[in-house]
Enzyme design. Structure first.
Site, PDB file in Angstrom:
ATOM      1  N   THR A  63      15.685  -9.956  11.711  1.00  0.00           N
ATOM      2  CA  THR A  63      16.812 -10.849  11.967  1.00  0.00           C
ATOM      3  C   THR A  63      16.380 -11.828  13.045  1.00  0.00           C
ATOM      4  O   THR A  63      15.637 -11.478  13.953  1.00  0.00           O
ATOM      5  CB  THR A  63      18.016 -10.014  12.455  1.00  0.00           C
ATOM      6  OG1 THR A  63      18.524  -9.308  11.342  1.00  0.00           O
ATOM      7  CG2 THR A  63      19.108 -10.872  13.063  1.00  0.00           C
ATOM      8  N   THR A  93      20.382  -8.115  17.868  1.00  0.00           N
ATOM      9  CA  THR A  93      19.696  -7.670  16.655  1.00  0.00           C
ATOM     10  C   THR A  93      19.594  -6.150  16.685  1.00  0.00           C
ATOM     11  O   THR A  93      19.676  -5.535  17.747  1.00  0.00           O
ATOM     12  CB  THR A  93      18.289  -8.296  16.547  1.00  0.00           C
ATOM     13  OG1 THR A  93      17.565  -7.639  15.498  1.00  0.00           O
ATOM     14  CG2 THR A  93      17.490  -8.159  17.836  1.00  0.00           C
ATOM     15  N   ILE A 153      28.716  -6.351   5.253  1.00  0.00           N
ATOM     16  CA  ILE A 153      28.616  -7.387   6.276  1.00  0.00           C
ATOM     17  C   ILE A 153      28.221  -6.720   7.581  1.00  0.00           C
ATOM     18  O   ILE A 153      28.793  -5.696   7.967  1.00  0.00           O
ATOM     19  CB  ILE A 153      29.958  -8.148   6.399  1.00  0.00           C
ATOM     20  CG1 ILE A 153      30.172  -8.986   5.124  1.00  0.00           C
ATOM     21  CG2 ILE A 153      29.975  -9.033   7.647  1.00  0.00           C
ATOM     22  CD1 ILE A 153      31.522  -9.627   5.005  1.00  0.00           C
ATOM     23  N   LYS A 207      20.739  -2.389  14.562  1.00  0.00           N
ATOM     24  CA  LYS A 207      21.605  -1.790  13.550  1.00  0.00           C
ATOM     25  C   LYS A 207      23.012  -2.374  13.686  1.00  0.00           C
ATOM     26  O   LYS A 207      23.736  -2.107  14.643  1.00  0.00           O
ATOM     27  CB  LYS A 207      21.630  -0.279  13.727  1.00  0.00           C
ATOM     28  CG  LYS A 207      22.307   0.381  12.565  1.00  0.00           C
ATOM     29  CD  LYS A 207      22.494   1.849  12.788  1.00  0.00           C
ATOM     30  CE  LYS A 207      23.336   2.403  11.651  1.00  0.00           C
ATOM     31  NZ  LYS A 207      23.939   3.677  12.006  1.00  0.00           N
ATOM     32  N   GLY A 208      23.373  -3.147  12.688  1.00  0.00           N
ATOM     33  CA  GLY A 208      24.623  -3.887  12.749  1.00  0.00           C
ATOM     34  C   GLY A 208      25.836  -3.032  13.054  1.00  0.00           C
ATOM     35  O   GLY A 208      26.717  -3.434  13.829  1.00  0.00           O
TER      36      GLY A 208
HETATM   37  N1  ASP Z   1      21.662  -6.682  12.815  1.00  0.00           N
HETATM   38  C1  ASP Z   1      21.224  -6.911  11.461  1.00  0.00           C
HETATM   39  C2  ASP Z   1      22.198  -6.228  10.523  1.00  0.00           C
HETATM   40  O1  ASP Z   1      22.577  -5.105  10.765  1.00  0.00           O
HETATM   41  C3  ASP Z   1      19.843  -6.421  11.186  1.00  0.00           C
HETATM   42  C4  ASP Z   1      18.788  -6.771  12.217  1.00  0.00           C
HETATM   43  O2  ASP Z   1      19.108  -7.197  13.319  1.00  0.00           O
HETATM   44  O3  ASP Z   1      17.595  -6.640  11.903  1.00  0.00           O
HETATM   45  O4  ASP Z   1      22.521  -6.806   9.532  1.00  0.00           O
END
Ligand code: ASP
Length: 322
Positions: free
Chosen positions: A188, A238, A217, A240-241
């Site tokens: 990301t 960035t 999402i 784990k969403g």
């Molecule tokens: N935060 C992003 C998501 O969970 C993934 C990432 O940051 O690599 O969609």
């Protein structure tokens, strides 16, 4: 007070043994994008334009999980998402569920500037993209061989997001984050910038998580989770969403400064070290005073930053590369 810029290309369990062919192109892209951001700020480009410009570059780079390099859903499709925010005005825009838009971040900016809304998703967002004449391309453009392989690996290993209560998880169920092989979910992208007058902006863009459910999402398009800017700071997160959303990570950094008087560094550290599960989150942030904070509780985070006082750094793990 001085300008500052910080960008990231994703946080996660990045193995120290990351092979050179995966490491070098990302390092080069970080260096190039940092240079673009620095030159833009030196030439007095407004921070909102700077973060959009830098994130567009990162989206166009297939080595990051955004735009061209977006990871794939369980059905092998792409669903890109992004958001952008300006500090002083608190104007913001967000998009999700895109599969033809070359630069999701620019569409997020158009949502901010050309609609009465903040967030458009899926068919409505695609339709708006066409109306606005932004560059679109057949969705096969975004499906890289590398990402097909990542999806296959994730499927084989049943590397799915535990929050979705999939029946089989060949992952350590005690750990909250089933980050895959340290590479498959990375990338990301985000950028934060401040000019020498203290104007702030933040932008974040992603393809999400490998093997995510169709329609999922994440934090990236959610203002206050993956992206936030006000008159004190700009933050792009960035990781784990699901953890970032629960922790309202980007807004919490700003809130700790606003309500508790913490410095940028203290606020970022508090959110990442104390308020979010280990191994799940990273962020870059700048303050109106031109300070930079880089914080992550994962093994590493691809990032680069520079400020007017001559400081510059490009790094993946805890020590710099330059
Ligand atoms: N935060 C992003 C998501 O969970 C993934 C990432 O940051 O690599 O969609």
């Amino acid at each position: 007070m001085g300008w500052a810029v910080a960008l990231h290309g994703g946080a996660g369990d990045i193995p120290l043994s990351l092979p050179p062919e995966r490491r070098q192109p990302r390092e080069e892209a970080l260096r190039r994008c940092l240079q673009i951001g620095v030159e833009a700020l030196k030439s007095k480009m407004p921070p909102l334009d700077v973060v959009e410009l830098v994130v567009r570059e990162l989206e166009n780079c297939p080595h990051f999980n955004a735009g061209r390099g977006s990871v794939l859903t369980t059905k092998g499709t792409v669903e890109m998402e992004a958001s952008i925010m300006e500090g002083n005005t608190k104007k913001c825009g967000a998009v999700s569920g895109l599969n033809t838009v070359v630069n999701a971040i620019s569409l997020a900016r158009l949502v901010m500037e050309k609609t009465p809304h903040i967030y458009l998703a899926f068919d409505g967002a695609e339709e708006f993209a066409k109306e606005q004449g932004v560059e679109t391309i057949d969705s096969s453009h975004f499906i890289t061989a590398e990402n097909i392989e990542r999806l296959e690996q994730a499927r084989e290993a049943n590397r799915v997001q535990i929050d979705y209560t999939q029946p089989v998880q060949k992952i350590d169920a005690k750990k909250e984050t089933p980050m895959a092989n340290g590479d498959s979910q990375l990338g990301t992208v985000g950028c934060v910038a401040v000019d020498s007058h203290g104007n702030l902006a933040s932008a974040t863009s992603t393809g999400g998580l490998v093997n995510k459910m169709v329609g999922r999402i994440g934090d990236t398009p959610l203002i206050g989770a993956g992206t936030y800017a006000n008159e004190l700071c700009a933050v792009s997160a960035t990781g784990k969403g699901e953890s970032i959303i629960r922790g309202t990570v980007a807004r919490d950094v700003a809130a700790l400064m606003e309500f508790k008087g913490l410095s940028l560094e203290e606020a970022a550290k508090c959110v990442v070290d104390e308020r979010t599960p280990k191994g799940t989150v990273g962020l870059v942030a700048v303050s109106a005073k031109g300070e930079i904070a880089i914080s992550y509780n994962t093994t590493g985070m691809f990032r680069a930053c520079a400020s007017e006082d001559g400081y510059s750094d490009i790094a993946i793990w805890s020590s710099g590369l330059n």
